[in-house]
Design an enzyme around this catalytic site. Structure first.
Site, mmCIF file in Angstrom:
data_model
loop_
_atom_site.group_PDB
_atom_site.id
_atom_site.type_symbol
_atom_site.label_atom_id
_atom_site.label_comp_id
_atom_site.label_asym_id
_atom_site.label_seq_id
_atom_site.Cartn_x
_atom_site.Cartn_y
_atom_site.Cartn_z
ATOM 1 N N LYS A 22 -10.551 37.104 22.871
ATOM 2 C CA LYS A 22 -9.931 35.909 23.467
ATOM 3 C C LYS A 22 -8.836 36.285 24.447
ATOM 4 C CE LYS A 22 -6.518 33.538 21.271
ATOM 5 N NZ LYS A 22 -5.331 33.269 22.094
ATOM 6 N N ASN A 23 -7.930 37.165 24.021
ATOM 7 C CA ASN A 23 -6.769 37.444 24.862
ATOM 8 C C ASN A 23 -7.079 38.377 26.031
ATOM 9 O OD1 ASN A 23 -5.314 35.704 23.356
ATOM 10 N ND2 ASN A 23 -4.203 37.268 22.182
ATOM 11 N N CYS A 117 6.207 26.551 21.980
ATOM 12 C CA CYS A 117 5.096 26.182 21.108
ATOM 13 C C CYS A 117 5.492 26.497 19.671
ATOM 14 C CB CYS A 117 3.822 26.900 21.506
ATOM 15 S SG CYS A 117 3.868 28.639 21.173
ATOM 16 N N ARG A 122 9.104 30.833 24.023
ATOM 17 C CA ARG A 122 8.216 31.424 25.022
ATOM 18 C C ARG A 122 8.615 31.121 26.468
ATOM 19 N NH1 ARG A 122 2.186 31.086 22.504
ATOM 20 N NH2 ARG A 122 1.883 32.993 23.653
ATOM 21 N N ASP A 306 -0.062 39.270 16.257
ATOM 22 C CA ASP A 306 -1.212 38.394 15.992
ATOM 23 C C ASP A 306 -1.922 38.730 14.677
ATOM 24 O OD1 ASP A 306 -0.657 37.098 18.336
ATOM 25 O OD2 ASP A 306 -2.212 38.097 19.505
ATOM 26 N N ARG A 398 -9.687 27.608 18.494
ATOM 27 C CA ARG A 398 -9.189 28.214 19.732
ATOM 28 C C ARG A 398 -9.552 29.692 19.805
ATOM 29 N NH1 ARG A 398 -3.313 28.287 20.159
ATOM 30 N NH2 ARG A 398 -4.017 29.505 21.919
HETATM 31 N N1 EPU Z 1 8.923 36.369 26.751
HETATM 32 C C1 EPU Z 1 10.107 36.121 27.409
HETATM 33 N N2 EPU Z 1 10.036 35.888 28.759
HETATM 34 C C2 EPU Z 1 8.858 35.898 29.447
HETATM 35 C C3 EPU Z 1 7.669 36.177 28.759
HETATM 36 C C4 EPU Z 1 7.733 36.405 27.390
HETATM 37 O O1 EPU Z 1 11.172 36.097 26.826
HETATM 38 O O2 EPU Z 1 8.885 35.668 30.674
HETATM 39 C C5 EPU Z 1 8.969 36.608 25.286
HETATM 40 C C6 EPU Z 1 8.203 35.534 24.520
HETATM 41 O O3 EPU Z 1 8.970 34.374 24.340
HETATM 42 C C7 EPU Z 1 7.851 36.236 23.240
HETATM 43 C C8 EPU Z 1 7.666 37.695 23.689
HETATM 44 O O4 EPU Z 1 8.301 37.806 24.964
HETATM 45 O O5 EPU Z 1 8.897 36.153 22.329
HETATM 46 C C9 EPU Z 1 6.211 38.105 23.819
HETATM 47 O O6 EPU Z 1 5.541 37.286 24.762
HETATM 48 P P1 EPU Z 1 4.352 37.784 25.654
HETATM 49 O O7 EPU Z 1 4.579 37.325 27.055
HETATM 50 O O8 EPU Z 1 4.103 39.238 25.420
HETATM 51 O O9 EPU Z 1 3.131 36.963 25.032
HETATM 52 P P2 EPU Z 1 2.088 36.036 25.774
HETATM 53 O O10 EPU Z 1 1.544 36.738 26.963
HETATM 54 O O11 EPU Z 1 2.633 34.675 25.933
HETATM 55 C C10 EPU Z 1 0.059 37.061 24.486
HETATM 56 C C11 EPU Z 1 -1.045 36.555 23.615
HETATM 57 C C12 EPU Z 1 -0.461 36.111 22.282
HETATM 58 C C13 EPU Z 1 0.214 37.307 21.637
HETATM 59 C C14 EPU Z 1 1.291 37.870 22.582
HETATM 60 C C15 EPU Z 1 1.978 39.114 22.060
HETATM 61 C C16 EPU Z 1 -2.642 35.690 25.214
HETATM 62 C C17 EPU Z 1 -3.336 34.518 25.800
HETATM 63 N N3 EPU Z 1 -1.717 35.440 24.284
HETATM 64 O O12 EPU Z 1 0.945 35.968 24.671
HETATM 65 O O13 EPU Z 1 -1.571 35.708 21.479
HETATM 66 O O14 EPU Z 1 0.814 36.917 20.437
HETATM 67 O O15 EPU Z 1 0.686 38.176 23.855
HETATM 68 O O16 EPU Z 1 1.054 40.102 21.777
HETATM 69 O O17 EPU Z 1 -2.923 36.824 25.565
HETATM 70 C C18 EPU Z 1 -2.677 34.618 19.698
HETATM 71 O O18 EPU Z 1 -3.731 35.092 20.131
HETATM 72 O O19 EPU Z 1 -2.571 34.066 18.577
HETATM 73 C C19 EPU Z 1 -1.461 34.716 20.538
HETATM 74 C C20 EPU Z 1 -0.381 33.978 20.336
#
Ligand code: EPU
Length: 422
Positions: A22-23, A117, A122, A306, A398
């Site tokens: 998915k990711n 969320c 986030r 995750d 999802r």
């Molecule tokens: N963060 C910031 N600022 C930013 C971006 C992120 O502070 O500009 C913080 C977030 O708030 C969070 C941390 O950094 O506390 C990690 O966020 P990250 O950006 O790495 O996560 P994401 O890209 O939003 C993806 C996966 C998530 C997974 C995370 C961490 C996808 C679509 N989603 O999210 O997947 O938990 O990386 O590995 O790729 C899931 O599949 O259940 C899921 C939540």
């Protein structure tokens, strides 16, 4: 509304095949926006999130053909709109990643700000800071972000304050069509980043270093469509690994890359499960008695956030006291209260949870509070005494393809029924 009914107590046996990640697939489908010719993707998982991102793209004028199962053809030759609708963007955070590709293709994009969320606030500051370093003008107001590049998108060196997965993917996409060289430092190293980089390179991009903390991108003026097969889902695979260990079962997990599972494999072995790795298969045998272990979630190659909820479900029934520390998201313990309702002994303080095991879980009605929390409820149901009923299944849909069929194939007593009471 539907619910799951699980009668616990059956060890899982047999083989299960893991679907595409998915990711990985979500950012890759979005990256197809960068190309003027169509891309074809194979091993696309049949998931609600994939359907949702397809809808976002269709609203931008992109043609998405899903007529062949597990294959998706995305044709972005004619982008007619630069503003994805609020209802769709707010339903799925990953859709925020269309901002960069839209800007690179059309010179302007407008998108609603993604809110927080269930698992945390986030923010998107890392994305926006990097975009500005590449010459993008960001205007925020009235819940929207407008991105323009009056002087073009220019390569730059950017240090990430945190190795955000989404920000790394987003800036990689934008920098691929920037003028000159971009160097991204302290970036995410997740396998999904490598998968996106491989697809971008197949499109004609010049991305080097994905999977390490520094990625270098030589911008090109145009990208073309490509054929690409999505990597296996390491979180889905990990969920079945835990299911096998936890139920005292014996399961062969197929279509998995063992190197992606290392942090989980190490912890399962420490807990007493037998884990054997082959080229693209993992065999897990539960010893019957699992020991407590401590885990701390971290960016890859650390223990994945995750997998935290699923691992906690296992530790609840393991012998001894475990500690789970969540460092990636600030609020990812929503499953704790649901597990406690089933009989788990867990106390939380800030970002840490202490688990006293083993608890004898008993079936009751619980809810999925997010995707991985939902998976944890299913795992708990598989070992609980009596019947567990699980509601709010849209979270599970999802990210887990055919989970009921896959678990039934392993001998679980699980069914999905209409629920008039929820
Ligand atoms: N963060 C910031 N600022 C930013 C971006 C992120 O502070 O500009 C913080 C977030 O708030 C969070 C941390 O950094 O506390 C990690 O966020 P990250 O950006 O790495 O996560 P994401 O890209 O939003 C993806 C996966 C998530 C997974 C995370 C961490 C996808 C679509 N989603 O999210 O997947 O938990 O990386 O590995 O790729 C899931 O599949 O259940 C899921 C939540």
């Amino acid at each position: 509304m539907e619910k799951l009914l699980i009668k616990g107590g059956k060890p899982l046996h047999g083989k299960v095949k893991v679907s595409g990640a998915k990711n990985a697939v979500l950012p890759i489908i979005i990256a197809a926006l960068l190309a003027k010719t169509p891309s074809t993707f194979d091993d696309v998982p049949l998931l609600e999130d994939v359907r949702a991102i397809s809808e976002v793209l269709k609203c931008l004028g992109v043609k998405v053909d899903d007529s062949v199962s597990h294959t998706l053809v995305v044709d972005s030759s004619n982008i007619t709109d630069c503003e994805p609708p609020y209802e769709l963007v707010s339903a799925m955070r990953a859709s925020f990643l269309v901002l960069g590709p839209l800007l690179a293709r059309k010179g302007k994009a407008r998108i609603s700000m993604p809110g927080g969320c269930a698992i945390g606030a986030r923010p998107i500051d890392i994305h926006l800071k990097a975009f500005e370093a590449l010459g993008v003008k960001i205007e925020q107001g009235h819940g929207y972000i407008v991105a323009t590049a009056p002087n073009g998108i220019k390569g730059a060196t950017v240090y990430f304050d945190f190795p955000s997965v989404g920000a790394t993917e987003h800036v990689m996409m934008l920098a691929s069509l920037a003028e000159g060289k971009t160097v991204l430092e302290n970036v995410a190293q997740e396998p999904e980043i490598v998968d996106l980089a491989n697809y971008l390179n197949k499109m004609g991009a010049k991305v080097r270093g994905a999977g390490t903390p520094v990625i270098k991108i030589e911008g090109v003026s145009e990208l073309h469509g490509a054929e690409y097969t999505i990597i296996p889902d390491r979180i889905e695979a990990g969920t079945y690994m835990i299911a096998a260990a936890m139920t005292g079962g014996d399961v062969l997990i197929e279509n998995v890359l063992p190197e992606h599972q290392k942090p989980l494999t190490a912890k399962l072995r420490e807990a007493g499960a037998v884990v054997e790795e082959d080229v693209d298969r993992i065999h897990v045998v539960g010893s019957g008695k699992l020991k407590a272990v401590d885990i701390k979630t971290l960016p890859y190659p650390g223990f994945p956030t995750d997998m935290q909820a699923q691992m906690m479900a296992m530790l609840v029934v393991a012998e001894g006291n475990s500690k789970v520390t969540e460092t990636v998201f600030e609020n990812r313990f929503m499953h704790v209260n649901e597990l406690i309702r089933m009989g788990a002994k867990i106390t939380t303080e800030g970002r840490s949870a202490s688990i006293e095991g083993p608890a004898q879980l008993t079936g009751c009605f619980v809810r999925c509070t997010d995707l991985r929390a939902g998976a944890a409820m299913i795992l708990a149901g598989l070992v609980a005494e009596g019947q567990t009923e699980i509601g709010d299944l849209h979270h599970i849909d999802r990210g887990y393809e055919n989970i009921v069929e896959k678990l039934t194939g392993l001998g679980a007593d699980i069914e999905r029924i209409e629920n008039e009471n929820v």
